[in-house]
Design an enzyme around this catalytic site. Structure first.
Site, mmCIF file in Angstrom:
data_model
loop_
_atom_site.group_PDB
_atom_site.id
_atom_site.type_symbol
_atom_site.label_atom_id
_atom_site.label_comp_id
_atom_site.label_asym_id
_atom_site.label_seq_id
_atom_site.Cartn_x
_atom_site.Cartn_y
_atom_site.Cartn_z
ATOM 1 N N SER A 1 -70.251 37.485 44.060
ATOM 2 C CA SER A 1 -68.888 38.023 44.098
ATOM 3 C C SER A 1 -68.117 37.588 45.345
ATOM 4 C CB SER A 1 -68.920 39.555 44.011
ATOM 5 O OG SER A 1 -67.649 40.070 43.682
ATOM 6 N N PRO A 2 -68.079 36.291 45.654
ATOM 7 C CA PRO A 2 -67.346 35.846 46.842
ATOM 8 C C PRO A 2 -65.848 36.097 46.756
ATOM 9 C CG PRO A 2 -68.008 33.969 45.498
ATOM 10 C CD PRO A 2 -68.710 35.164 44.941
ATOM 11 N N LEU A 3 -65.329 36.300 45.535
ATOM 12 C CA LEU A 3 -63.907 36.609 45.358
ATOM 13 C C LEU A 3 -63.691 38.102 45.113
ATOM 14 C CD1 LEU A 3 -62.833 33.610 43.055
ATOM 15 C CD2 LEU A 3 -62.969 33.715 45.554
ATOM 16 N N ALA A 4 -64.723 38.895 45.362
ATOM 17 C CA ALA A 4 -64.648 40.357 45.203
ATOM 18 C C ALA A 4 -64.288 40.758 43.781
ATOM 19 C CB ALA A 4 -63.667 40.959 46.195
ATOM 20 N N GLY A 5 -64.799 40.014 42.817
ATOM 21 C CA GLY A 5 -64.574 40.360 41.416
ATOM 22 C C GLY A 5 -63.116 40.379 41.013
ATOM 23 N N GLY A 6 -62.286 39.627 41.710
ATOM 24 C CA GLY A 6 -60.860 39.575 41.389
ATOM 25 C C GLY A 6 -60.030 40.618 42.110
ATOM 26 N N TYR B 1 -78.468 38.769 32.192
ATOM 27 C CA TYR B 1 -77.094 38.285 32.050
ATOM 28 C C TYR B 1 -76.710 38.099 30.583
ATOM 29 C CZ TYR B 1 -76.663 37.399 37.092
ATOM 30 O OH TYR B 1 -76.575 37.541 38.451
#
Length: 300
Positions: free
Chosen positions: A210-215, A53
């Site tokens: 990525s619970p928000l699908a990367g935006g 990271y």
């Protein structure tokens, strides 16, 4: 904050704080320390790292801050991942982007992570990606050595499919306690290919990156994104929230497999949103409204 037990001696906070973009938050080490303490005050005690990271910088940035107040370590769970090799100015010896799950690489990666994180043990180590050249006997040997030395207490995988997880599990004596996978309504692959069902079969919680699908769901303009956003807004109205991210987290919390979302934000409001979403109880009608919006058609 709810605690989820992954194994005897290992509980993670239901919301996990992700450190993938820590190097982008532009905080001094003192500001980082203050921020982490505020996160912990909310009940989030689990922090997700990977050696790669920030092009191999985020673990050290975290460790610098924690070293200012070492007593915090006993009240947190540190997760890290290894197995991906990146070309980076911070690792000039790396010749290419590839995977390496040899015993030597795993052990050296962990030892470097421990130094960077200012700790003498990891609560959880994950193999970051399935490796076509993986020798599972070497992985098992690495796990045994790291566990025996006290450097790693528990083990798991990330991005593994059903057959890959089962294969590795057949070799290791240290139990695999989780699989960190992409889970969100925009990408249903792990819901449809048996990956989530395997975790349920083994009674193991999944960690959701990525619970928000990367935006894509919040800002995307594709037909699918627009269709999904409309459904999320409609369900949000029914739940009593205008925050789409809260609807997304509630959608994950509703699934019976026990999903731990990784929130990778440096904004306290976003982190509080993920916690607040646990208060919303989604009906099957609402859950499937979002699911079918992703499919683009009704279920059979």
């Amino acid at each position: 904050m709810e605690k989820i037990q992954l194994a005897e001696g290992l509980q993670l906070s239901r919301v996990v704080h992700g450190m993938m973009r820590l190097n982008e938050w532009d905080l001094s080490k003192e500001e980082r320390l203050t921020f982490f303490k505020e996160v912990m005050d909310l009940g989030i005690t689990s922090f997700d790292h990977a050696d790669i990271y920030g092009s191999y910088t985020c673990e050290e940035l975290f460790g610098e801050a924690i070293a200012l107040e070492p007593s915090l370590r006993s009240n947190m769970e540190l997760i890290s991942k290894c197995g991906i090799v990146l070309e980076s100015k911070n690792r000039p010896e790396h010749e290419s982007h590839h995977y390496n799950t040899s015993k030597e690489h795993i052990v050296k990666s962990v030892e470097r992570s421990l130094k960077n994180l200012s700790t003498d043990y990891l609560d959880l180590l994950l193999i970051h990606r399935p490796d076509p050249l993986m020798n599972p006997e070497e992985v098992a040997q690495a796990f045994d050595e790291l566990h025996r030395s006290g450097k790693v207490r528990h083990f798991g995988v990330s991005n593994f499919k059903r057959s890959q997880l089962s294969m590795l599990e057949s070799y290791v004596s240290q139990p695999l306690v989780t699989n960190q996978i992409e889970l969100n309504p925009f990408n249903l692959e792990n819901f449809s290919d048996g990956t989530v069902e395997l975790m349920q079969e083994k009674r193991l919680p999944s960690m959701a990156w990525s619970p928000l699908a990367g935006g894509d769901l919040l800002k995307g303009q594709s037909e699918k994104a627009l269709r999904l956003r409309k459904a999320l807004e409609e369900v949000g109205d029914e739940l009593g929230t205008e925050e789409i991210d809260q609807v997304l987290y509630a959608w994950l919390y509703t699934h019976p497999s026990t999903i731990l979302p990784i929130v990778g934000s440096g904004k306290m409001s976003r982190i509080k949103s993920a916690i607040k979403a646990k208060d919303y109880k989604m009906t099957p009608h609402q859950w499937f409204h979002i699911y079918q919006a992703s499919l683009g058609h009704d279920v059979p």
